[in-house]
Design a protein around this motif. Structure first.
Motif, PDB file in Angstrom:
ATOM      1  N   GLU A   1       0.829  -1.214   0.000  1.00 32.55           N
ATOM      2  CA  GLU A   1       0.000   0.000   0.000  1.00 32.55           C
ATOM      3  C   GLU A   1       0.861   1.261   0.000  1.00 32.55           C
ATOM      4  O   GLU A   1       1.968   1.281   0.553  1.00 32.55           O
ATOM      5  N   TYR A   2       0.305   2.301  -0.621  1.00 33.34           N
ATOM      6  CA  TYR A   2       0.935   3.612  -0.661  1.00 33.34           C
ATOM      7  C   TYR A   2       0.295   4.534   0.368  1.00 33.34           C
ATOM      8  O   TYR A   2      -0.911   4.426   0.658  1.00 33.34           O
ATOM      9  N   GLY A   3       1.087   5.478   0.863  1.00 32.96           N
ATOM     10  CA  GLY A   3       0.525   6.524   1.694  1.00 32.96           C
ATOM     11  C   GLY A   3      -0.278   7.501   0.861  1.00 32.96           C
ATOM     12  O   GLY A   3      -0.230   7.482  -0.379  1.00 32.96           O
ATOM     13  N   ILE A   4      -1.015   8.380   1.530  1.00 34.68           N
ATOM     14  CA  ILE A   4      -1.804   9.396   0.837  1.00 34.68           C
ATOM     15  C   ILE A   4      -0.921  10.239  -0.086  1.00 34.68           C
ATOM     16  O   ILE A   4      -1.365  10.682  -1.149  1.00 34.68           O
ATOM     17  N   CYS A   5       0.329  10.409   0.283  1.00 36.36           N
ATOM     18  CA  CYS A   5       1.247  11.224  -0.513  1.00 36.36           C
ATOM     19  C   CYS A   5       1.583  10.600  -1.859  1.00 36.36           C
ATOM     20  O   CYS A   5       2.026  11.289  -2.785  1.00 36.36           O
ATOM     21  N   GLY A   6       1.425   9.283  -1.974  1.00 38.24           N
ATOM     22  CA  GLY A   6       1.699   8.604  -3.235  1.00 38.24           C
ATOM     23  C   GLY A   6       3.150   8.209  -3.452  1.00 38.24           C
ATOM     24  O   GLY A   6       3.472   7.592  -4.471  1.00 38.24           O
ATOM     25  N   ILE A   7       4.029   8.540  -2.488  1.00 35.82           N
ATOM     26  CA  ILE A   7       5.458   8.237  -2.693  1.00 35.82           C
ATOM     27  C   ILE A   7       6.079   7.474  -1.530  1.00 35.82           C
ATOM     28  O   ILE A   7       7.287   7.208  -1.535  1.00 35.82           O
ATOM     29  N   ARG A   8       5.279   7.103  -0.532  1.00 40.12           N
ATOM     30  CA  ARG A   8       5.757   6.280   0.577  1.00 40.12           C
ATOM     31  C   ARG A   8       4.963   4.971   0.519  1.00 40.12           C
ATOM     32  O   ARG A   8       3.736   4.984   0.592  1.00 40.12           O
ATOM     33  N   LYS A   9       5.672   3.849   0.385  1.00 43.13           N
ATOM     34  CA  LYS A   9       5.036   2.563   0.104  1.00 43.13           C
ATOM     35  C   LYS A   9       5.689   1.451   0.921  1.00 43.13           C
ATOM     36  O   LYS A   9       6.908   1.436   1.107  1.00 43.13           O
ATOM     37  N   VAL A  10       4.865   0.520   1.395  1.00 46.40           N
ATOM     38  CA  VAL A  10       5.391  -0.631   2.113  1.00 46.40           C
ATOM     39  C   VAL A  10       5.839  -1.702   1.120  1.00 46.40           C
ATOM     40  O   VAL A  10       5.046  -2.174   0.299  1.00 46.40           O
ATOM     41  N   GLU A  11       7.114  -2.033   1.182  1.00 41.83           N
ATOM     42  CA  GLU A  11       7.692  -3.078   0.337  1.00 41.83           C
ATOM     43  C   GLU A  11       8.551  -3.999   1.199  1.00 41.83           C
ATOM     44  O   GLU A  11       9.424  -3.524   1.935  1.00 41.83           O
ATOM     45  N   ASN A  12       8.253  -5.291   1.141  1.00 41.94           N
ATOM     46  CA  ASN A  12       9.006  -6.284   1.918  1.00 41.94           C
ATOM     47  C   ASN A  12       9.032  -5.953   3.410  1.00 41.94           C
ATOM     48  O   ASN A  12      10.063  -6.081   4.078  1.00 41.94           O
ATOM     49  N   GLY A  13       7.882  -5.487   3.885  1.00 41.71           N
ATOM     50  CA  GLY A  13       7.725  -5.250   5.318  1.00 41.71           C
ATOM     51  C   GLY A  13       8.329  -3.960   5.832  1.00 41.71           C
ATOM     52  O   GLY A  13       8.368  -3.739   7.043  1.00 41.71           O
ATOM     53  N   GLU A  14       8.791  -3.084   4.945  1.00 41.04           N
ATOM     54  CA  GLU A  14       9.368  -1.813   5.368  1.00 41.04           C
ATOM     55  C   GLU A  14       8.790  -0.673   4.542  1.00 41.04           C
ATOM     56  O   GLU A  14       8.471  -0.847   3.359  1.00 41.04           O
ATOM     57  N   LEU A  15       8.677   0.487   5.170  1.00 38.53           N
ATOM     58  CA  LEU A  15       8.192   1.657   4.444  1.00 38.53           C
ATOM     59  C   LEU A  15       9.330   2.244   3.628  1.00 38.53           C
ATOM     60  O   LEU A  15      10.428   2.512   4.150  1.00 38.53           O
TER      61      LEU A  15
END
Length: 341
Positions: A31-45
């Motif tokens: 999932e992405y944050g509201i900002c559109g540029i912070r995303k959870v990948e492989n268990g980390e933001l």
């Protein structure tokens, strides 16, 4: 370029809580944050725009606008794509809203923190501004750059909507010298319907950043019929005057753009009215923007009322600074608040 968005925390249910801004996104894998540029990948933001600048310029400091911060100097300015707000009047929507409107696509040119500082020094700038989009959404990028800039003798400025968490402010405060914070209006409905945010966190940010000793100037873009009533302007001015009457308030003219092309430009009479309201509320320094009004763009001594910094022409084009002794009026020796060196 992707880098760990370390201003975050893993929750017991496995989600990642972003701790950068007051949208307080709690995200599952992918999932992405509201900002559109912070995303959870492989268990980390992850911050997807680390080292990717979508806009880079050398500007007059007055353009930020910062009028009591190294007047007449140049500032190295950059920003990325993405934003935690969705203002319908955004003047930089082509970058701020790009990821949300292009299926999370991002773009930018490589600009490492080291390179940003190197270029700022090369161009003779005295500061770096994190601007054009919302700086807190690329917080880790700003933090790394600000720390290096501080070590190199440069000052750092956030041009922001004021949605930083206290944790974000605490973290970057040792390296952050100034902020221009938008107070976009003084009603929750305006913030919710027009901006995609809330009023209270912004006011709390202004108060908290001021308490931390960061130099604050605020800006309100006056949109006809939406946030320009006398009542709302008095509330903004009174809030600010109660906090610190020496905190400059910039009131700017709206121009039709983005999703508000049907609303007319702000009349100059509205800006003059807002200027008087700010003065009546007890604010020492009120400025108008986006129009040519030398008398209301210049800085005057709060005691003897003589001109101290004269501004005319395009923003930052002609600045005459009479503050020979930096923070002291040359006519009556009254101290003038700001960051002068």
């Amino acid at each position: 370029m992707s880098a760990l968005a370390w201003l975050s925390n893993k929750l017991e249910d496995g989600r990642i809580a972003c701790e950068a801004c007051n949208q307080h996104c709690k995200l599952h894998e992918g999932e992405y944050g509201i900002c559109g540029i912070r995303k959870v990948e492989n268990g980390e933001l992850q911050l997807l725009t680390y080292g990717l600048a979508a806009a880079v310029n050398v500007d007059p400091i007055e353009k930020k606008p910062m009028f009591h911060f190294l007047p007449g100097s140049q500032v190295f300015s950059f920003g990325t794509v993405g934003c935690n707000f969705s203002c319908k009047f955004c003047q930089n929507a082509d970058i701020s809203q790009y990821p949300k409107e292009h299926n999370h696509d991002i773009f930018g040119s490589s600009l490492s923190p080291h390179k940003a500082v190197e270029l700022a020094l090369e161009y003779g700038c005295q500061s770096i501004a994190y601007t054009y989009n919302e700086p807190v959404v690329f917080f880790e990028y700003t933090y790394d750059t600000a720390k290096l800039a501080h070590e190199a003798g440069l000052k750092n400025i956030y041009v922001t909507s004021g949605y930083e968490t206290h944790k974000a402010i605490d973290t970057i405060a040792p390296f952050l010298d100034g902020m221009n914070i938008d107070i976009k209006g003084y009603s929750q409905s305006f913030y919710k319907d027009i901006c995609g945010g809330s009023l209270k966190p912004v006011l709390e940010t202004v108060e908290y950043a001021h308490k931390k000793g960061i130099w604050i100037e605020t800006t309100t873009l006056l949109i006809p019929g939406l946030n320009d009533s006398d009542e709302e302007l008095r509330k903004i001015a009174s809030f600010q005057a109660a906090l610190d009457p020496s905190m400059p308030w910039h009131i700017s003219a709206f121009q039709p753009m983005y999703k508000m092309t049907d609303i007319p430009r702000t009349p100059s009479s509205t800006l003059r009215r807002a200027y008087e309201i700010g003065k009546e509320a007890g604010l020492k320094y009120v400025y108008v923007g986006n129009i040519d009004d030398e008398s209301r763009e210049s800085t005057y001594c709060s005691s003897c009322h003589k001109p101290l910094i004269e501004r005319h022409g395009h923003v930052g084009q002609f600045v005459t600074n009479h503050l020979v002794n930096l923070n002291v009026c040359p006519y009556c020796s009254t101290s003038v608040e700001g960051v002068w060196h």
